[in-house]
Design an enzyme around this catalytic site. Sequence first.
Site, mmCIF file in Angstrom:
data_model
loop_
_atom_site.group_PDB
_atom_site.id
_atom_site.type_symbol
_atom_site.label_atom_id
_atom_site.label_comp_id
_atom_site.label_asym_id
_atom_site.label_seq_id
_atom_site.Cartn_x
_atom_site.Cartn_y
_atom_site.Cartn_z
ATOM 1 N N MET A 1 0.837 -1.191 0.000
ATOM 2 C CA MET A 1 0.000 0.000 0.000
ATOM 3 C C MET A 1 0.874 1.244 0.000
ATOM 4 O O MET A 1 1.782 1.376 0.837
ATOM 5 C CB MET A 1 -0.909 -0.016 1.227
ATOM 6 C CG MET A 1 -2.032 -1.026 1.082
ATOM 7 S SD MET A 1 -3.076 -1.097 2.529
ATOM 8 C CE MET A 1 -2.018 -1.989 3.637
ATOM 9 N N CYS A 83 -5.564 0.064 -8.855
ATOM 10 C CA CYS A 83 -5.407 1.411 -8.300
ATOM 11 C C CYS A 83 -6.183 2.420 -9.147
ATOM 12 O O CYS A 83 -6.040 2.460 -10.366
ATOM 13 C CB CYS A 83 -3.929 1.782 -8.263
ATOM 14 S SG CYS A 83 -3.666 3.391 -7.554
ATOM 15 N N GLY A 196 -12.386 -4.599 2.988
ATOM 16 C CA GLY A 196 -13.283 -4.499 4.135
ATOM 17 C C GLY A 196 -13.109 -5.595 5.176
ATOM 18 O O GLY A 196 -13.978 -5.742 6.034
HETATM 19 C C1 LIG Z 1 -3.172 4.163 1.781
HETATM 20 C C2 LIG Z 1 -3.495 3.055 0.821
HETATM 21 C C3 LIG Z 1 -2.618 2.731 -0.192
HETATM 22 C C4 LIG Z 1 -2.888 1.690 -1.079
HETATM 23 N N1 LIG Z 1 -1.969 1.362 -2.034
HETATM 24 C C5 LIG Z 1 -2.188 0.271 -2.818
HETATM 25 C C6 LIG Z 1 -1.190 -0.187 -3.720
HETATM 26 O O1 LIG Z 1 -0.096 0.377 -3.833
HETATM 27 N N2 LIG Z 1 -1.481 -1.280 -4.476
HETATM 28 C C7 LIG Z 1 -2.667 -1.948 -4.357
HETATM 29 O O2 LIG Z 1 -2.875 -2.962 -5.029
HETATM 30 N N3 LIG Z 1 -3.624 -1.532 -3.520
HETATM 31 C C8 LIG Z 1 -3.397 -0.448 -2.746
HETATM 32 N N4 LIG Z 1 -4.357 -0.057 -1.861
HETATM 33 C C9 LIG Z 1 -5.635 -0.802 -1.788
HETATM 34 C C10 LIG Z 1 -5.535 -1.924 -0.768
HETATM 35 O O3 LIG Z 1 -4.558 -2.858 -1.168
HETATM 36 C C11 LIG Z 1 -6.857 -2.646 -0.633
HETATM 37 O O4 LIG Z 1 -7.201 -3.218 -1.868
HETATM 38 C C12 LIG Z 1 -7.987 -1.738 -0.194
HETATM 39 O O5 LIG Z 1 -7.572 -0.846 0.820
HETATM 40 C C13 LIG Z 1 -9.171 -2.581 0.307
HETATM 41 O O6 LIG Z 1 -8.760 -3.476 1.313
HETATM 42 P P1 LIG Z 1 -8.947 -3.140 2.889
HETATM 43 O O7 LIG Z 1 -10.401 -2.817 3.084
HETATM 44 O O8 LIG Z 1 -8.487 -4.399 3.580
HETATM 45 O O9 LIG Z 1 -8.067 -1.956 3.175
HETATM 46 C C14 LIG Z 1 -4.095 0.969 -0.962
HETATM 47 C C15 LIG Z 1 -4.989 1.294 0.064
HETATM 48 C C16 LIG Z 1 -4.692 2.316 0.949
HETATM 49 C C17 LIG Z 1 -5.683 2.641 2.049
#
Ligand SMILES: Cc1cc2nc3c(=O)[nH]c(=O)nc-3n(C[C@H](O)[C@H](O)[C@H](O)COP(=O)(O)O)c2cc1C
Length: 313
Positions: A1, A83, A196
């Site tokens: 991330m 992304c 989520g």
């Molecule tokens: C600050 C931030 C940076 C992220 N950067 C990436 C990234 O570089 N590559 C990616 O595939 N997803 C990225 N994501 C998305 C997360 O990998 C994930 O798909 C998304 O947050 C949903 O999952 P979660 O609800 O568990 O956070 C990012 C999310 C956040 C909040």
Amino acid sequence: MMDWTDSPCRVLHRALTRHALLYTEMVTAQAVLHGDRARLLSFDACEHPVALQLGGSDAPSLAAAARIAQDFGYDEIDLNVGCPSDRVQSGRFGACLMREPVLVGDCVAAMRAAVSIPVTVKCRIGVDDQDPEQSLRALIDACAVAGVRVFAVHARKAWLEGLSPKENRDVPPLDYELVYRVKRERPHLAILVNGGIESLEQAQVHLRHVDGVMLGRAAYQNPMLLAQVDARFFGGAPVDVDAAVEVYAEYVARQLAQGGRLHPLVKPMLGLYSGQPGARLFRRHLSEHAMRDGAGIGVLREALNFVQRRDAA
Ligand SMILES: Cc1cc2nc3c(=O)[nH]c(=O)nc-3n(C[C@H](O)[C@H](O)[C@H](O)COP(=O)(O)O)c2cc1C
């Protein structure tokens, strides 16, 4: 991330779980080819297994970047098809590639031909007005034909028109059932679900339907939950959090001795202890003091005094 899972963050996470696969921030293929490679790609030996996530849509560049990443010692290369930021769209990579499954298939084919480590794909279920029933299957099938076996699916659309990247992580509804169905139809593929998932109890439920779970924000907002992962999912030993934090504190001390600054090193710790007594004091102490010029390991030790069990000292 992006802005989170840098090398120090991964070192902390690795101290909390031996087995979970860790991912880098997304790095574009062009940055790998033309940028400061050592800064972008270096990682600590303790981080294995670690995947480098690449962004791009030019097959030869992605293949060359994947080869370089393999030489750096990464265990896996993941292609970002999820992304939603404007910067990413103008460069024609990330989520907008959900519209171009054939191109993505060509990219992963070129990457696979260039490396011997696994090439995986992280995607959405669709973008904008796409029908996710169609777009997710089209993307996965195009990559599967090219030999990709592992897919991490952020189980919501990205709305490229009208939503910010931040909104795109929460607003479009999650559709886990679609991901489960796609897994059932394609039992030979490993499908990981993402989006989520805030607790290991929730992860356990998903694992009845899919092969893996990817945690995003929960991993940095509440890193302590990683300490339960090995015992719960990998048959490993339970991890003692204070011992893991000590391992990380020693890493911080070594980085400081090599000229590192304290603040980026403690940033991944800010979510530790959340909900526990002293957590606010811990966070506040780090936030107030770690930015100061010359801040040393003492700042971290003082902060830890607010939260670690007194009888452990
Ligand atoms: C600050 C931030 C940076 C992220 N950067 C990436 C990234 O570089 N590559 C990616 O595939 N997803 C990225 N994501 C998305 C997360 O990998 C994930 O798909 C998304 O947050 C949903 O999952 P979660 O609800 O568990 O956070 C990012 C999310 C956040 C909040």
